[in-house]
Design an enzyme around this catalytic site. Structure first.
Site, PDB file in Angstrom:
ATOM      1  N   TYR A  74     -93.425 -63.520  25.576  1.00  0.00           N
ATOM      2  CA  TYR A  74     -93.641 -63.311  24.325  1.00  0.00           C
ATOM      3  C   TYR A  74     -93.399 -61.794  23.881  1.00  0.00           C
ATOM      4  CZ  TYR A  74     -96.217 -63.305  19.570  1.00  0.00           C
ATOM      5  OH  TYR A  74     -96.491 -63.119  18.119  1.00  0.00           O
TER       6      TYR A  74
ATOM      7  N   SER B 114     -94.529 -58.632  15.933  1.00  0.00           N
ATOM      8  CA  SER B 114     -95.862 -58.562  16.312  1.00  0.00           C
ATOM      9  C   SER B 114     -96.242 -57.294  17.265  1.00  0.00           C
ATOM     10  CB  SER B 114     -96.046 -59.745  17.668  1.00  0.00           C
ATOM     11  OG  SER B 114     -97.312 -59.523  18.372  1.00  0.00           O
TER      12      SER B 114
HETATM   13  C1  8X3 Z   1     -99.787 -61.710  18.077  1.00  0.00           C
HETATM   14  C2  8X3 Z   1    -100.786 -60.814  18.632  1.00  0.00           C
HETATM   15  O1  8X3 Z   1    -101.935 -59.849  20.807  1.00  0.00           O
HETATM   16  O2  8X3 Z   1    -101.505 -62.174  20.515  1.00  0.00           O
HETATM   17  O3  8X3 Z   1     -98.618 -61.673  17.679  1.00  0.00           O
HETATM   18  O4  8X3 Z   1     -99.673 -60.555  21.155  1.00  0.00           O
HETATM   19  S1  8X3 Z   1    -100.960 -60.727  20.185  1.00  0.00           S
END
Ligand code: 8X3
Length: 260
Positions: free
Chosen positions: A139, A126
């Protein structure tokens, strides 16, 4: 016929990759936990469903995959958008398990077959792997770790004809990504894409994956950052019409058709 293994294939980018590769003539093994969804998709595309949890996958579960030319590690996702000081450690554990340890496990299981076939590994990370953003601590950390794993593996495969690519998508509108992130809060999930003129679709990323996979065997795309034109950087998202003259791409599959 070349053979692909796609994890996280029951929805989103994984589903998009499975559908597109099947349409392009690949034999596709779809892997995910949700039996009904996975089997329905596999039936539709003439693929093979293998129900498994990437964090606990065992050799015995993937015995049907006798040959593998391509592994796409798609399983993963985000949970929560809490500030670090309030973050839920269980969410972080879960994100690390699916995004990082799932990629590790599936790669370890399939690497001997990929070496035998002189194949290709594509890890879907990502743009969150490129730097932190507010609320993205867990994340971003998980995707950074998955990125680091990919980079280390590429170096460790020095002298071995296996291609290793990282695809870093920016804003992709899939039915489940934000819904999962916000624990099913549909309003909050919808707001993420509000007035964004053509965020990426799962199929857009699938096209990138298929293009990379179908390059000649000696061509290694190390990494590729893919964003919608409306998103110039993580924090530079334009909301409003971009005045496209070109019609939007035709959706080939339900992945682009909104909620399922
Ligand atoms: C998804 C992109 O901007 O939500 O992997 O982190 S974000």
């Amino acid at each position: 016929m070349k053979t692909a293994v796609i994890t996280g294939a029951s929805s989103g980018i994984g589903e998009g990759c499975a559908r597109l590769l099947a349409r392009s003539g690949w034999k596709v093994f779809l892997m995910a936990r949700r039996r009904e969804r996975l089997e329905n998709i596999a039936r539709e595309i003439n693929g093979h469903a293998i129900i498994l949890d990437v964090t606990k996958a065992q050799e015995v579960e993937i015995g049907l995959v006798t040959h593998c030319d391509l592994l796409v590690n798609c399983a993963g996702g985000a949970l929560g958008l809490d500030a670090v000081r309030q973050a839920n450690a269980d969410d972080w554990t879960s994100m690390f398990n699916t995004n990082v340890l799932g990629t590790l496990r599936m790669t370890q299981l399939l690497l001997p077959r990929l070496i035998a076939s002189q194949g290709c590994i594509i890890n879907i990370t990502s743009t969150a792997a490129l730097g932190g953003y507010e609320g993205g601590g867990g994340y971003c950390a998980a995707k950074s770790a998955q990125r680091a794993l990919t980079q280390s593996l590429r170096l460790e495969m020095k002298g071995v004809p296996v291609r290793i690519t990282e695809v870093l998508p920016g804003m992709v509108h899939t039915p489940e990504f934000s819904l999962n992130r916000f624990c099913g809060d549909a309003e909050r999930a919808k707001a993420v894409y509000e007035n964004v003129d053509r965020p990426l679709s799962a199929e857009d990323i699938a096209q990138v994956v298929a293009t990379v996979a179908e390059l000649p065997a000696h061509v290694n795309v190390d990494e590729i950052v893919v964003r919608p034109v409306a998103q110039r950087a993580q924090h530079a998202l334009f909301r409003g019409s971009l005045g496209w003259r070109e019609a939007p791409p035709v959706a080939h599959s339900p992945v682009n058709e909104g909620e399922r």
